[in-house]
Enzyme design. Structure first.
Site, mmCIF file in Angstrom:
data_model
loop_
_atom_site.group_PDB
_atom_site.id
_atom_site.type_symbol
_atom_site.label_atom_id
_atom_site.label_comp_id
_atom_site.label_asym_id
_atom_site.label_seq_id
_atom_site.Cartn_x
_atom_site.Cartn_y
_atom_site.Cartn_z
ATOM 1 N N HIS A 162 2.571 -2.517 4.109
ATOM 2 C CA HIS A 162 2.147 -1.822 2.892
ATOM 3 C C HIS A 162 0.724 -1.315 3.054
ATOM 4 O O HIS A 162 -0.002 -1.711 3.966
ATOM 5 C CB HIS A 162 2.239 -2.752 1.685
ATOM 6 C CG HIS A 162 1.419 -4.014 1.844
ATOM 7 N ND1 HIS A 162 1.880 -5.103 2.557
ATOM 8 C CD2 HIS A 162 0.181 -4.348 1.409
ATOM 9 C CE1 HIS A 162 0.957 -6.060 2.548
ATOM 10 N NE2 HIS A 162 -0.088 -5.627 1.866
ATOM 11 N N HIS A 198 -0.527 -2.249 6.753
ATOM 12 C CA HIS A 198 -0.667 -3.545 7.413
ATOM 13 C C HIS A 198 0.341 -4.519 6.828
ATOM 14 O O HIS A 198 1.019 -4.219 5.844
ATOM 15 C CB HIS A 198 -2.085 -4.091 7.200
ATOM 16 C CG HIS A 198 -2.404 -4.382 5.755
ATOM 17 N ND1 HIS A 198 -2.652 -3.377 4.832
ATOM 18 C CD2 HIS A 198 -2.447 -5.547 5.055
ATOM 19 C CE1 HIS A 198 -2.863 -3.911 3.643
ATOM 20 N NE2 HIS A 198 -2.733 -5.225 3.742
ATOM 21 N N ARG A 237 -10.205 2.258 -9.260
ATOM 22 C CA ARG A 237 -8.939 1.505 -9.315
ATOM 23 C C ARG A 237 -9.262 0.026 -9.199
ATOM 24 O O ARG A 237 -9.834 -0.424 -8.208
ATOM 25 C CB ARG A 237 -8.058 1.954 -8.140
ATOM 26 C CG ARG A 237 -6.751 1.210 -7.928
ATOM 27 C CD ARG A 237 -6.213 1.662 -6.583
ATOM 28 N NE ARG A 237 -4.850 1.284 -6.310
ATOM 29 C CZ ARG A 237 -4.478 0.159 -5.698
ATOM 30 N NH1 ARG A 237 -5.393 -0.723 -5.344
ATOM 31 N NH2 ARG A 237 -3.195 -0.077 -5.443
ATOM 32 N N ASP A 265 0.557 -8.850 5.712
ATOM 33 C CA ASP A 265 -0.428 -9.837 5.293
ATOM 34 C C ASP A 265 -0.462 -11.109 6.129
ATOM 35 O O ASP A 265 -1.443 -11.843 6.067
ATOM 36 C CB ASP A 265 -0.199 -10.216 3.821
ATOM 37 C CG ASP A 265 -0.651 -9.118 2.868
ATOM 38 O OD1 ASP A 265 -1.451 -8.263 3.297
ATOM 39 O OD2 ASP A 265 -0.202 -9.109 1.715
#
Length: 630
Positions: free
Chosen positions: A573, A501, A583, A503
């Site tokens: 990204h 996507h 994570r 931002d």
């Protein structure tokens, strides 16, 4: 699951039919008065309640949460169905379910691979790959274009005409659904105190906007973010030329005139009209259904402008049928003035506006001594990208991870959805303000809450300085997030932890475009991710081309490592699947527009200032109640 899909369709169908039936039974007539308006409204309300309960029973039985509505919109049930049918050894049904799901989720790598496997299975034929949720008007239009391209103009005419009938029926259904209960952000009619007509105006404007947007909805394919260009007018463009090939010039003229209702004065179509008039020896009229449709569209726009002004919100009319979309052929068409002329498809008449190239800068000082530059934009194969190490220390990483385990909540930032991006991972998050509240309540060390605040400010200063920005970079949103692989769901996994996507714009890989329009966060200018650990499997951050497939750079998260980049379509990204472990990172989005500063951040600033005044960090007394600030 099949029952749920049937019920969903039945509820939708019942709402549409009841709305249209009650509208016909209780019309607004010419004798309008102060009492006539509420009389019709009340009778329609009673009619619809009785109609719905007669068809599907008590309405409360069919009320579902927004998450369920979104799951059906995203066709999630078909993901379950294809797995279930596969285990039941019914590959034909599995193929249909997989194909239906993939149409709305083309970025789902695993489903694409499943479809390839189904194609090779015995008993599975091409006709089994059907879209069970296909919209009739779009299906007929696509089939008509196929026949047109093959030169079957007679068959194409029949399907284009059928597609138009289905389009206007779908428009009526779309508009009917807008008039059922709506949830409007920031509007709670049970709590605020407005006059009768203000409330009616408010709600009516919202519903009218929903109806006005049906143009966009009907032209948007499943899983796509932007509508097909020039969708409705294209029908008339194709038809006029197909009728010309069939020597039906009366119909060709009518369709040409109809097209010009949408694009007045369009040069090539105007030439067509002149030719048809000359050949026929008389003029014609555009189709009435299209003329009425556009008259209503214009009236709605006038009302929306009035209603938006009353509500104090800005309304911008969308470009609902851009003239850049059209037939892609190179046929020649006779001209009434110049003999023969080369027919130029509308798609080739696109006015290309070249925006001035924004001056890109990077390479500024990193502000803090320990911060180390690892890769710049060139090394990351892009523009406005940077990779930094040692932004925070190992000790600070550990402290923030402990904070994350204490304060983050499943689905925070995603309306409580525990797995918003993939069912194979759990997502948890927390904001700066929330951690300060936990610190005040003694649920986490106040120093850890302050560390989160300070670290995000450190990241902001580094990004602002490195990219040589000549104005202040403000926080738009700050989120402490963790993604955890769900045990037992990692075998043969090929999906992403976070899909590709951009931002601040809606990425449309098929069109190779990124549309800077709502619901995208168009005010975001820069983004950063500060990683807190690397002791997990998978989870690499990736940049791609705008096709969302070609990976241009990959970043392995480590404690203290930060990736920063501009937020637009130049930097698509995503995150590869986290297949083992957890994570954690601090996710930050920034804006150059102070009007879009993060409200919670401003509140957190006030809390920090108040606590600094009281020397809380040094163990002094606390004479204020931060909850007042929080």
């Amino acid at each position: 699951m099949e029952g749920a899909l049937r019920a969903c369709k039945e509820v939708r169908s019942s709402r549409v039919r009841c709305r249209l039936r009650c509208q016909d039974q209780h019309p607004f007539d010419a004798t309008f008065s102060d009492l006539r308006f509420p009389d019709v409204v009340l009778r329609r309300a009673a009619c619809m309640n009785a109609c719905i309960e007669e068809r599907i029973g008590t309405q409360s039985m069919h009320k579902v949460g927004e998450d369920v509505v979104q799951d059906f919109h995203r066709r999630i049930p078909y993901n379950y169905l294809q797995l279930a049918y596969r285990k039941l050894e019914q590959p034909d049904q599995a193929a249909a379910a997989a194909h239906t799901y993939f149409q709305a989720n083309p970025e789902h790598v695993e489903m694409g691979q499943n479809l390839e496997q189904y194609k090779d299975q015995p008993g599975v034929e091409e006709e089994h790959f059907v879209d069970r949720e296909a919209r009739p008007h779009q299906r007929s239009f696509a089939a008509a274009v196929g026949l047109y391209d093959e030169g079957d103009h007679r068959g194409a005419i029949a399907l284009f005409e059928e597609a138009l009938v289905q389009y206007y029926e779908a428009d009526s259904e779309c508009r009917a659904l807008c008039q059922w209960p709506q949830r409007f952000d920031g509007h709670d009619h049970l709590r605020y105190r407005y006059s009768l007509y203000e409330i009616i105006s408010d709600h009516f404007t919202q519903v009218l906007h929903c109806e006005h947007e049906c143009v966009r909805d009907l032209a948007t394919r499943p899983g796509r973010l932007s509508p097909m260009e020039n969708y409705l007018p294209q029908h008339y463009d194709y038809l006029q030329f197909a009728y010309f090939h069939e020597d039906r010039l009366e119909e060709a003229l009518q369709c040409s005139l109809t097209y010009l209702l949408f694009h007045q004065g369009e040069e090539s179509m105007t030439d067509n009209v002149h030719y048809y008039r000359e050949m026929l020896g008389h003029d014609g009229q555009p189709r009435e259904e299209a003329a009425w449709y556009l008259r209503r569209h214009k009236q709605e726009l006038e009302l929306l402008l009035i209603g938006s002004e009353t509500m104090g919100v800005e309304f911008t009319e969308g470009n609902y049928w851009s003239s850049t979309g059209g037939r892609e052929d190179s046929n020649r068409i006779p001209s009434g003035t110049d003999g023969w002329m080369e027919y130029v498809p509308i798609s080739e008449k696109k006015n290309v506006v070249v925006a001035a190239q924004q001056q890109l800068k990077e390479g500024g000082p990193l502000v803090y001594e320990d911060v180390q530059l690892v890769q710049n934009s060139a090394a990351l194969n892009g523009t406005q990208r940077v990779l930094l190490d040692r932004v925070i220390s190992e000790e600070e990483c550990s402290d923030l991870r402990r904070l994350a385990h204490a304060v983050t909540m499943a689905g925070d930032g995603y309306r409580g959805r525990m797995s918003p991006h993939t069912p194979n991972e759990k997502f948890e998050g927390a904001t700066v303000l929330k951690t300060l509240q936990f610190g005040y309540e003694g649920r986490v060390p106040m120093g850890s809450a302050r560390l989160f605040y300070d670290v995000s400010e450190r990241a902001r200063r580094v990004i602002e300085s490195y990219f040589l920005l000549n104005s202040t970079l403000h926080f738009s949103y700050t989120h402490l997030v963790c993604r955890t692989a769900i045990t037992g769901q990692q075998d043969h996994r090929n999906d992403l932890s976070h899909p590709i996507h951009a931002d601040n714009c809606l990425l449309d890989p098929e069109a190779n475009e990124c549309w800077k329009e709502p619901p995208a966060y168009t005010y975001r200018d820069f983004s950063a991710l500060l990683y807190l650990n690397g002791d997990f499997e998978g989870g690499e951050f990736i940049f791609t081309e705008m096709d969302a497939k070609t990976v241009t750079a990959s970043v392995k998260p480590l404690c203290g490592r930060m990736v920063g980049f501009s937020s637009g379509g130049e930097n698509p990204h995503g995150v590869k699947a986290v297949t083992s472990g957890q994570r954690c990172a601090v996710a930050l989005w920034f804006t150059l527009d102070p009007l879009f500063r993060e409200l919670e951040r401003l509140q957190a600033d006030e809390v920090i200032q108040a606590l600094d005044t009281q020397s809380v960090w040094g163990g002094g007394g606390l004479n204020i109640n931060p909850k007042d600030e929080l």
